[in-house]
Design a protein around this motif. Sequence first.
Motif, mmCIF file in Angstrom:
data_model
loop_
_atom_site.group_PDB
_atom_site.id
_atom_site.type_symbol
_atom_site.label_atom_id
_atom_site.label_comp_id
_atom_site.label_asym_id
_atom_site.label_seq_id
_atom_site.Cartn_x
_atom_site.Cartn_y
_atom_site.Cartn_z
ATOM 1 N N TYR A 1 0.861 -1.207 -0.053
ATOM 2 C CA TYR A 1 -0.015 -0.184 0.001
ATOM 3 C C TYR A 1 0.895 1.392 0.174
ATOM 4 O O TYR A 1 0.566 2.175 -0.716
ATOM 5 N N ILE A 2 1.906 1.304 0.702
ATOM 6 C CA ILE A 2 2.554 2.441 0.854
ATOM 7 C C ILE A 2 3.280 2.700 -0.428
ATOM 8 O O ILE A 2 3.495 3.796 -0.725
ATOM 9 N N LEU A 3 4.058 1.612 -0.999
ATOM 10 C CA LEU A 3 4.877 1.844 -2.312
ATOM 11 C C LEU A 3 3.924 2.407 -3.375
ATOM 12 O O LEU A 3 4.178 3.339 -4.172
ATOM 13 N N ILE A 4 2.473 1.936 -3.599
ATOM 14 C CA ILE A 4 1.717 2.473 -4.558
ATOM 15 C C ILE A 4 1.231 3.906 -4.254
ATOM 16 O O ILE A 4 1.322 4.789 -5.106
ATOM 17 N N ILE A 5 0.908 4.227 -2.902
ATOM 18 C CA ILE A 5 0.620 5.535 -2.592
ATOM 19 C C ILE A 5 1.795 6.577 -2.801
ATOM 20 O O ILE A 5 1.610 7.537 -3.231
ATOM 21 N N VAL A 6 3.036 5.987 -2.348
ATOM 22 C CA VAL A 6 4.172 7.050 -2.666
ATOM 23 C C VAL A 6 4.440 7.263 -4.060
ATOM 24 O O VAL A 6 4.732 8.258 -4.602
ATOM 25 N N GLU A 7 4.306 6.325 -4.791
ATOM 26 C CA GLU A 7 4.550 6.456 -6.368
ATOM 27 C C GLU A 7 3.623 7.262 -7.025
ATOM 28 O O GLU A 7 3.827 8.342 -7.523
ATOM 29 N N PHE A 8 2.217 7.175 -6.621
ATOM 30 C CA PHE A 8 1.313 8.125 -7.085
ATOM 31 C C PHE A 8 1.389 9.656 -6.436
ATOM 32 O O PHE A 8 1.353 10.493 -7.084
ATOM 33 N N LEU A 9 1.875 9.811 -5.126
ATOM 34 C CA LEU A 9 2.314 11.002 -4.676
ATOM 35 C C LEU A 9 3.298 11.867 -5.440
ATOM 36 O O LEU A 9 3.379 12.740 -5.358
ATOM 37 N N ILE A 10 4.137 10.982 -5.544
ATOM 38 C CA ILE A 10 5.575 11.482 -6.395
ATOM 39 C C ILE A 10 5.182 12.013 -7.574
ATOM 40 O O ILE A 10 5.587 13.144 -8.089
ATOM 41 N N ALA A 11 4.311 11.285 -8.276
ATOM 42 C CA ALA A 11 3.874 11.664 -9.737
ATOM 43 C C ALA A 11 3.184 12.743 -9.544
ATOM 44 O O ALA A 11 3.260 13.925 -10.645
ATOM 45 N N ARG B 1 7.398 20.633 -7.836
ATOM 46 C CA ARG B 1 8.482 19.880 -8.671
ATOM 47 C C ARG B 1 9.846 19.467 -7.820
ATOM 48 O O ARG B 1 10.087 18.387 -8.048
ATOM 49 N N THR B 2 10.414 20.217 -7.139
ATOM 50 C CA THR B 2 11.665 20.041 -6.352
ATOM 51 C C THR B 2 11.195 19.133 -5.243
ATOM 52 O O THR B 2 11.989 18.170 -5.326
ATOM 53 N N ILE B 3 10.303 19.160 -4.675
ATOM 54 C CA ILE B 3 9.945 17.925 -3.537
ATOM 55 C C ILE B 3 9.613 16.648 -4.292
ATOM 56 O O ILE B 3 10.163 15.624 -4.174
ATOM 57 N N GLY B 4 9.002 16.540 -5.558
ATOM 58 C CA GLY B 4 8.850 15.474 -6.636
ATOM 59 C C GLY B 4 9.945 14.929 -6.985
ATOM 60 O O GLY B 4 10.230 13.659 -6.834
ATOM 61 N N LEU B 5 10.994 15.753 -7.266
ATOM 62 C CA LEU B 5 12.371 15.249 -7.870
ATOM 63 C C LEU B 5 13.197 14.617 -6.664
ATOM 64 O O LEU B 5 13.860 13.859 -6.910
ATOM 65 N N ILE B 6 12.906 15.311 -5.631
ATOM 66 C CA ILE B 6 13.986 14.823 -4.321
ATOM 67 C C ILE B 6 13.172 13.471 -3.966
ATOM 68 O O ILE B 6 13.957 12.131 -3.590
ATOM 69 N N GLY B 7 11.605 13.124 -4.116
ATOM 70 C CA GLY B 7 11.317 12.060 -3.812
ATOM 71 C C GLY B 7 11.519 10.852 -4.843
ATOM 72 O O GLY B 7 11.785 9.929 -4.294
ATOM 73 N N SER B 8 11.579 11.411 -6.226
ATOM 74 C CA SER B 8 12.042 10.335 -7.138
ATOM 75 C C SER B 8 13.428 9.866 -6.915
ATOM 76 O O SER B 8 13.616 8.722 -7.045
#
Length: 144
Positions: free
Chosen positions: A55-65, A74-81
């Motif tokens: 569940y965590i992985l799927i949520i994190v993937e969609f959150l970063i996207a 975008r900066t937070i998303g790139l750090i997350g990526s």
Amino acid sequence: MIMKKSNTRIVEFISYFFILLFCYAGISKLTDFEKFREQISASPLLNGSSQFLPYILIIVEFLIAGLLCYRKTRTIGLIGSLFLMLIFTGYIAKLLSTSKNLPCSCGGILEKMSWNQHLYFNVGCVILSIIALSLNLKYSRPAE
């Protein structure tokens, strides 16, 4: 000015790549969730965390996207990526060095790659995220 515009385009392109990658991976995992959960529970490195990790992985993937979709986040998303790809890359490297039985929980096209191909793909993604993050940090600030 031209340099800033081309570098901004590079950041956007890499961000779109990660949006597609994370949405594709998340949707692939959701469409065959039971298989994804079984593969995580079969992993020798994740055997204690199979209850919540899917569940965590799927949520994190969609959150970063989602974070990558907007210039302000975008900066937070790139750090997350970067962090997510580092975790995935480290996980694959550890599996390759310690395990014979290697369950893949990636889904879709990524599941068709060999483990070595997957490692190279992930290293490439780490490099892309570093490039995008550094360009974004450099060129997203107002000109002085």
